[in-house]
Scaffold this motif. Structure first.
Motif, mmCIF file in Angstrom:
data_model
loop_
_atom_site.group_PDB
_atom_site.id
_atom_site.type_symbol
_atom_site.label_atom_id
_atom_site.label_comp_id
_atom_site.label_asym_id
_atom_site.label_seq_id
_atom_site.Cartn_x
_atom_site.Cartn_y
_atom_site.Cartn_z
ATOM 1 N N TYR A 53 53.430 22.140 49.492
ATOM 2 C CA TYR A 53 52.134 21.683 49.999
ATOM 3 C C TYR A 53 51.914 22.154 51.433
ATOM 4 O O TYR A 53 52.837 22.222 52.227
ATOM 5 C CB TYR A 53 52.069 20.155 49.958
ATOM 6 N N TYR A 64 55.469 15.833 53.457
ATOM 7 C CA TYR A 64 54.807 16.463 52.316
ATOM 8 C C TYR A 64 55.821 17.343 51.588
ATOM 9 O O TYR A 64 56.771 17.825 52.196
ATOM 10 C CB TYR A 64 53.615 17.316 52.768
ATOM 11 N N LEU A 73 47.742 17.719 42.007
ATOM 12 C CA LEU A 73 48.536 18.265 43.110
ATOM 13 C C LEU A 73 48.320 17.447 44.380
ATOM 14 O O LEU A 73 49.277 17.096 45.080
ATOM 15 C CB LEU A 73 48.165 19.725 43.376
ATOM 16 N N GLU A 74 47.062 17.152 44.669
ATOM 17 C CA GLU A 74 46.749 16.362 45.866
ATOM 18 C C GLU A 74 47.382 14.974 45.783
ATOM 19 O O GLU A 74 47.962 14.490 46.758
ATOM 20 C CB GLU A 74 45.236 16.252 46.061
ATOM 21 N N GLU A 75 47.275 14.342 44.616
ATOM 22 C CA GLU A 75 47.872 13.014 44.428
ATOM 23 C C GLU A 75 49.390 13.067 44.576
ATOM 24 O O GLU A 75 49.982 12.193 45.226
ATOM 25 C CB GLU A 75 47.499 12.453 43.050
ATOM 26 N N GLN A 76 50.014 14.073 43.998
ATOM 27 C CA GLN A 76 51.474 14.222 44.092
ATOM 28 C C GLN A 76 51.895 14.405 45.551
ATOM 29 O O GLN A 76 52.870 13.800 46.004
ATOM 30 C CB GLN A 76 51.942 15.418 43.252
ATOM 31 N N ALA A 77 51.157 15.228 46.291
ATOM 32 C CA ALA A 77 51.485 15.462 47.703
ATOM 33 C C ALA A 77 51.338 14.171 48.509
ATOM 34 O O ALA A 77 52.209 13.841 49.327
ATOM 35 C CB ALA A 77 50.585 16.551 48.278
ATOM 36 N N GLU A 78 50.273 13.429 48.283
ATOM 37 C CA GLU A 78 50.054 12.168 49.001
ATOM 38 C C GLU A 78 51.118 11.133 48.633
ATOM 39 O O GLU A 78 51.625 10.420 49.506
ATOM 40 C CB GLU A 78 48.653 11.626 48.731
ATOM 41 N N MET A 127 44.330 20.468 40.145
ATOM 42 C CA MET A 127 44.152 20.397 41.600
ATOM 43 C C MET A 127 44.176 18.948 42.087
ATOM 44 O O MET A 127 44.800 18.633 43.100
ATOM 45 C CB MET A 127 42.853 21.088 42.022
ATOM 46 N N GLU A 128 43.520 18.056 41.361
ATOM 47 C CA GLU A 128 43.532 16.632 41.726
ATOM 48 C C GLU A 128 44.952 16.067 41.672
ATOM 49 O O GLU A 128 45.370 15.325 42.569
ATOM 50 C CB GLU A 128 42.625 15.833 40.793
ATOM 51 N N GLY A 163 45.730 23.547 52.925
ATOM 52 C CA GLY A 163 45.230 23.642 51.561
ATOM 53 C C GLY A 163 46.220 24.330 50.636
ATOM 54 O O GLY A 163 47.268 24.808 51.073
ATOM 55 N N ILE A 164 45.847 24.363 49.410
ATOM 56 C CA ILE A 164 46.680 24.976 48.383
ATOM 57 C C ILE A 164 45.844 26.026 47.664
ATOM 58 O O ILE A 164 44.750 25.741 47.186
ATOM 59 C CB ILE A 164 47.164 23.943 47.349
#
Length: 135
Positions: A62, A58, A44-49, A41-42, A66-67
Motif C-alpha cells: 500500500y 500500512y 484493497l482500501e479496507e484491507q489497508a485501513e 479496489m474497495e 494511491g494504488i
C-alpha cells in the motif's frame, strides 16, 4: 504510488473475480468485470485501513499516494470477457490443439508459462492485423 498486479478470472457462478497474489485474502467476485474491479479496489482500501488500525502500519503493498492496479486475465477470464472469441478456432489459428485450448478456457488444465507467452504473442499478432483492417 504502489503498483499491484491483479488477475481477472471467470468466477464459478459465471461472473468475474479479481485477486492479487500480493494481497492474501482479498478476492472480489461480481457479475461483471467492471464491478469486480471496483469491488477489488474497495477491498484493497479496507484491507489497508484494517492493517493500519491493528498494527499502526500500512501493508507493504500500500502507498498513501494511491494504488495502481495492472490487470491481467487468466485464460478463463479472457474468454469470459470476450465471449465472441471461439476457443477452438483461436487455438487452431495460433497453433494450439483446439481441445487443449477449450480445457484452458474451462480451467480444467493449467497453462504453462511457455504456452501463456505463446498465446499472448499470437493474440498480439491478431490484434495488429485487426488494427490494419479498413472498410
Amino acid at each position: 504510488m504502489a503498483t499491484l498486479t491483479a488477475i481477472i478470472e471467470k468466477a464459478s457462478d459465471g461472473g468475474f473475480s479479481v485477486y492479487s497474489p500480493d494481497v492474501p485474502g482479498v478476492y472480489a467476485p461480481a457479475p461483471t468485470e467492471d464491478e469486480a474491479k471496483a469491488e477489488f479496489m474497495e477491498m484493497l482500501e479496507e484491507q489497508a485501513e484494517d492493517t493500519f488500525d491493528s498494527t499502526g502500519k500500512y501493508p507493504a503493498w500500500y502507498s498513501a499516494d494511491g494504488i495502481k492496479v495492472e490487470y491481467t486475465y487468466s485464460l478463463s477470464g479472457f474468454f469470459e470477457a470476450f465471449p465472441f472469441i471461439n476457443a477452438s478456432q483461436l487455438g487452431a489459428a495460433i497453433g494450439i490443439n483446439p481441445s487443449l485450448m477449450r480445457r484452458y478456457k474451462s480451467g480444467q488444465k493449467g497453462v504453462s508459462q511457455k504456452q501463456r507467452q505463446l498465446i499472448q504473442s499470437e493474440i498480439g499478432k491478431i490484434a495488429s492485423r485487426l488494427q490494419s483492417v479498413r472498410f
